[in-house]
Design an enzyme around this catalytic site. Structure first.
Site, PDB file in Angstrom:
ATOM      1  N   GLY A 203       0.837  -1.194   0.000  1.00 38.21           N
ATOM      2  CA  GLY A 203       0.000   0.000   0.000  1.00 38.21           C
ATOM      3  C   GLY A 203       0.862   1.229   0.000  1.00 38.21           C
ATOM      4  O   GLY A 203       2.051   1.170   0.319  1.00 38.21           O
ATOM      5  N   LYS A 209       0.219   0.414   7.078  1.00 36.87           N
ATOM      6  CA  LYS A 209       0.789  -0.935   7.021  1.00 36.87           C
ATOM      7  C   LYS A 209       1.465  -1.295   8.342  1.00 36.87           C
ATOM      8  O   LYS A 209       1.203  -2.346   8.914  1.00 36.87           O
ATOM      9  CB  LYS A 209       1.815  -1.023   5.878  1.00 36.87           C
ATOM     10  CG  LYS A 209       1.220  -0.750   4.516  1.00 36.87           C
ATOM     11  CD  LYS A 209       2.246  -0.870   3.416  1.00 36.87           C
ATOM     12  CE  LYS A 209       3.328   0.194   3.465  1.00 36.87           C
ATOM     13  NZ  LYS A 209       2.839   1.559   3.200  1.00 36.87           N
ATOM     14  N   GLU A 426     -10.556  33.206 -10.941  1.00 39.96           N
ATOM     15  CA  GLU A 426     -11.148  32.128 -10.133  1.00 39.96           C
ATOM     16  C   GLU A 426     -12.636  31.988 -10.426  1.00 39.96           C
ATOM     17  O   GLU A 426     -13.163  30.873 -10.468  1.00 39.96           O
ATOM     18  CB  GLU A 426     -10.919  32.381  -8.638  1.00 39.96           C
ATOM     19  CG  GLU A 426      -9.461  32.355  -8.202  1.00 39.96           C
ATOM     20  CD  GLU A 426      -8.717  31.101  -8.640  1.00 39.96           C
ATOM     21  OE1 GLU A 426      -9.346  30.024  -8.713  1.00 39.96           O
ATOM     22  OE2 GLU A 426      -7.504  31.204  -8.947  1.00 39.96           O
TER      23      GLU A 426
HETATM   24  P1  ADP Z   1       2.775   2.953   6.465  1.00 45.05           P
HETATM   25  O1  ADP Z   1       3.538   1.987   7.263  1.00 45.05           O
HETATM   26  O2  ADP Z   1       1.733   2.316   5.585  1.00 45.05           O
HETATM   27  O3  ADP Z   1       3.582   3.935   5.707  1.00 45.05           O
HETATM   28  P2  ADP Z   1       1.843   3.716   9.026  1.00 45.05           P
HETATM   29  O4  ADP Z   1       1.229   2.444   9.455  1.00 45.05           O
HETATM   30  O5  ADP Z   1       3.154   4.035   9.592  1.00 45.05           O
HETATM   31  O6  ADP Z   1       1.901   3.815   7.447  1.00 45.05           O
HETATM   32  O7  ADP Z   1       0.807   4.864   9.308  1.00 45.05           O
HETATM   33  C1  ADP Z   1       1.195   6.120   9.718  1.00 45.05           C
HETATM   34  C2  ADP Z   1       0.215   6.650  10.724  1.00 45.05           C
HETATM   35  O8  ADP Z   1      -1.009   6.963  10.093  1.00 45.05           O
HETATM   36  C3  ADP Z   1      -0.121   5.610  11.764  1.00 45.05           C
HETATM   37  O9  ADP Z   1       0.705   5.767  12.866  1.00 45.05           O
HETATM   38  C4  ADP Z   1      -1.537   5.911  12.116  1.00 45.05           C
HETATM   39  O10 ADP Z   1      -1.542   6.810  13.179  1.00 45.05           O
HETATM   40  C5  ADP Z   1      -2.093   6.616  10.912  1.00 45.05           C
HETATM   41  N1  ADP Z   1      -2.987   5.728  10.156  1.00 45.05           N
HETATM   42  C6  ADP Z   1      -2.810   5.290   8.906  1.00 45.05           C
HETATM   43  N2  ADP Z   1      -3.843   4.519   8.498  1.00 45.05           N
HETATM   44  C7  ADP Z   1      -4.710   4.476   9.523  1.00 45.05           C
HETATM   45  C8  ADP Z   1      -5.964   3.835   9.717  1.00 45.05           C
HETATM   46  N3  ADP Z   1      -6.548   3.091   8.771  1.00 45.05           N
HETATM   47  N4  ADP Z   1      -6.572   3.997  10.897  1.00 45.05           N
HETATM   48  C9  ADP Z   1      -5.996   4.734  11.859  1.00 45.05           C
HETATM   49  N5  ADP Z   1      -4.824   5.357  11.747  1.00 45.05           N
HETATM   50  C10 ADP Z   1      -4.163   5.246  10.590  1.00 45.05           C
HETATM   51 ZN    ZN Z   2      -6.325  29.070 -12.448  1.00 48.92          ZN
HETATM   52 MG    MG Z   3       5.512   1.969   7.558  1.00 49.06          MG
END
Ligand code: ADP
Ligand code: ZN
Ligand code: MG
Length: 614
Positions: A203, A209, A426
């Site tokens: 993703g 993730k 705009e």
């Molecule tokens: P990735 O590993 O996919 O790059 P992360 O799992 O580190 O992303 O997500 C970053 C932050 O975004 C998480 O710490 C969380 O707080 C928030 N987040 C992302 N997706 C969700 C979700 N579906 N529900 C709640 N929080 C989310």
């Molecule tokens: Zn414009």
């Molecule tokens: Mg990550």
């Protein structure tokens, strides 16, 4: 680098001390007087001599009063012989107290060995310091190959569960199975079912993730070994592979448990396509992961979860059955999921009651979970800076624009003329977006400069779309050109303010022709092979796979699309001149028009039957 400078000082001090001792030794004795042999003979005859030392050809004389003298003789003749030749009697010679010394061991050391030994000594000291320092830095030099995986345990305080992950329903469903495996592996093995070894989470960045992987561990209540792909690779070859071995060994001991390898693409890129020097090491690490995954008993209860945002670059060997054969895709959240995520992060922030998170979710198409979290954080910061105790709807909506376009440039003062041009520009975008049935509705029009934009019109799709129709693209083209047309129709001239619109509309028109097969003349073909350059992770190179003649045709088609969009825009603006003026005037007055205010300007409007023609 504190320890280094300290050691350098110590080394310099040592050198100083040694050189002082050495120089003292050579220069300390008060210089003896150099005399000739005849003088010595005279002194012997007068009985003034206390002692005479012979060292090779050097002769050192000490007189009764303590004075020191030196002299030299020919090497072949012995001193007594020489003295007798000078007329000294045997009796006098006996009284002169002559001792013959070999070159003394001490003076030999000081004169010959020490000078040649000293540089060596210094070198040894310097090396010793360097060595000590290196060991200080990696006092675990011998444990280099150990994995430094962070372990989260079941009794971790901030336990993450599926409830903390909003949306992602299907992904959670997939992973719930994994949780079941970990909770009661026996149930599955009794039926002869093989527990999956690897789950690959794919993703875009920020879609949750890492969060989801931790939630699996939290739900199952098992230890969780977290390691990032880049942590395997070090400066030294072979370290990565040995870390993999160590990680799996630790995990097997702790089974049932989860190994989480974040950003696996750092080591799991397709082998053989390596660019840059470190790919040998990466390949070894990847091979080791493959070997380890094949090696353990599937019913042991160790599950490897890996995450990546570049599944396309992964080595196919990772994806074959028996390794990461389960794949869970995390999509960007849709509007309902965005609302759910917002609700999670709104919980720990004092929001005013009437805040409409649905509205926020509507306006944040394309935001990932991490962006939404960041958005609410920005809103809270904005509220704090206003010295408010609650976050308002306005804080949140303003933060959306801040995240998307950059901060408001309040200090930038537009001249009256510029303001007027911007207002019409705009208004041009907005009116066309409003009146074309295939365009998304207008949510906000503003002439407050933000980021690099002088003003902006925000239009938001009613629902999240994955597929786009040709008619929608044509409407988009007309909306993009609306600003340009409005300026031209109103003032008879155009400004540089439309340059970004033109760039975007030209690119869109070109994509319609070359990528989406949406041109009638050229038909459903793709022109130009875009090649991905792995090391930049971006399309930077387009290979032309069509003739010069086709290139001409493409240009013609692009021109046709742009011209027809221009006609559409011009038609609407000429016909709706009154409304254009009305929007522009209101904008000049209020600077910002929200959705409702904007729509109320059209209350007297009889819907026209304008539609887009190609
Ligand atoms: P990735 O590993 O996919 O790059 P992360 O799992 O580190 O992303 O997500 C970053 C932050 O975004 C998480 O710490 C969380 O707080 C928030 N987040 C992302 N997706 C969700 C979700 N579906 N529900 C709640 N929080 C989310
Ligand atoms: Zn414009
Ligand atoms: Mg990550």
């Amino acid at each position: 680098m504190k320890p280094l400078s300290k050691n350098v000082i110590v080394a310099i001090l040592a050198i100083l001390v040694i050189s002082i001792i050495f120089s003292n030794y050579t220069f300390k004795n008060d210089k003896p007087e150099d005399v000739n042999l005849a003088k010595v003979v005279e002194e012997i005859q007068n009985g003034k001599i206390k002692s005479i030392d012979i060292e090779g050809a050097d002769i050192k004389i000490v007189l009764n009063d303590g004075t020191k003298q030196t002299t030299r003789k020919e090497a072949i003749v012995s001193l007594p012989e020489a003295l007798i030749n000078y007329g000294v009697t045997a009796e006098q010679l006996r009284n002169a107290n002559i001792t013959v010394k070999d070159r003394s061991a001490r003076s030999y050391f000081v004169g010959v060995i020490l000078p040649s030994l000293l540089p060596l000594l210094l070198l040894i000291i310097v090396f010793w310091f360097m060595l000590r320092q290196m060991q200080g830095a990696n006092s675990k030099a011998m444990q280099f190959g150990n994995s430094n995986a962070k372990e989260f345990n079941k009794d971790q305080k901030q336990k993450v569960t599926f409830a903390d992950v909003a949306g992602a329903k299907e992904s959670k469903e997939e992973l719930r199975e994994v949780v079941d495996f970990l909770k009661s592996p026996k149930k599955f093995s009794d039926l002869g079912a093989k527990i999956p070894k690897g789950v690959l989470l794919m993703g875009r960045p920020g879609t949750g993730k890492t969060l989801l992987a931790r939630a699996v561990a939290g739900e199952a209540g098992v230890p969780f070994f977290h390691m990032s792909g880049s942590e395997f690779v070090e400066m030294f070859v072979g370290v990565g592979a040995s870390r993999v071995r160590d990680l799996f060994a630790r995990a097997k001991k702790a089974a049932p448990c989860i190994i989480f390898i974040d950003e696996i693409d750092a080591v799991g890129r397709q082998r053989g396509s390596g660019l840059g020097g470190s790919h040998d090491e990466r390949e070894q690490t990847l091979n080791q992961i493959l070997v380890e995954m094949d090696g353990f008993d599937p019913n042991l209860g160790v599950i490897v979860i890996a995450a990546t945002n570049r599944p396309d670059v992964l080595d196919p060997a990772l994806l074959r059955p028996g390794r990461f054969d389960r794949r869970v895709i995390l999509d960007l959240p849709d509007i309902n999921e965005r609302e759910a995520i917002l609700q999670i992060y709104a919980k720990n922030k004092p929001l005013v009651a009437e805040i409409n998170l649905r509205r926020v979710a509507e306006r944040t198409a394309g935001f990932a979970g991490a962006d939404l979290m960041n958005l609410l954080n920005e809103a809270a910061i904005r509220a704090a800076r206003r010295n408010d105790t609650k976050v308002t709807q306005e804080d949140v909506l303003d933060s959306i624009e801040k995240v998307m376009l950059g901060p408001e440039r309040k200090s930038y003062v537009m001249t009256k003329e510029e303001k007027k041009v911007t207002a019409y520009h705009e208004a041009g975008h907005a009116i066309i977006a409003h009146l074309l049935p295939n365009s998304d509705p207008v949510h906000k029009v503003s002439i407050i400069p933000r980021g690099s934009a002088g003003g902006y019109t925000m239009k938001v799709p009613g629902e999240d779309k994955r597929l786009h129709k040709r008619a929608e693209f044509l409407a988009d083209l007309a909306v993009m050109l609306g600003g340009f047309v409005a300026e031209k129709e109103t003032f008879g001239d155009v400004t540089t303010g439309a340059s970004d619109d033109l760039r975007r509309s030209t690119r869109l028109a070109r994509e319609l022709v070359t990528r989406y097969g949406m041109s009638e003349t050229l038909g459903p073909r793709v022109f130009g092979e875009t090649q991905e350059m792995i090391f930049l992770g971006k399309e930077i190179h387009e290979q032309r796979n069509y003739s010069e003649k086709t290139a001409e045709l493409i240009d013609l088609e692009v021109e046709k699309l742009v011209n027809s969009a221009l006609d559409t825009a011009r038609g609407i603006i000429r016909k709706e001149k009154l409304h254009l003026d009305k929007i522009a005037k209101t904008l000049l007055e209020k600077e910002v028009l929200e959705k409702e205010e904007f729509e109320s300007l059209f209350s007297d409007h009889v819907p026209t039957t304008t539609s887009v023609v190609a």
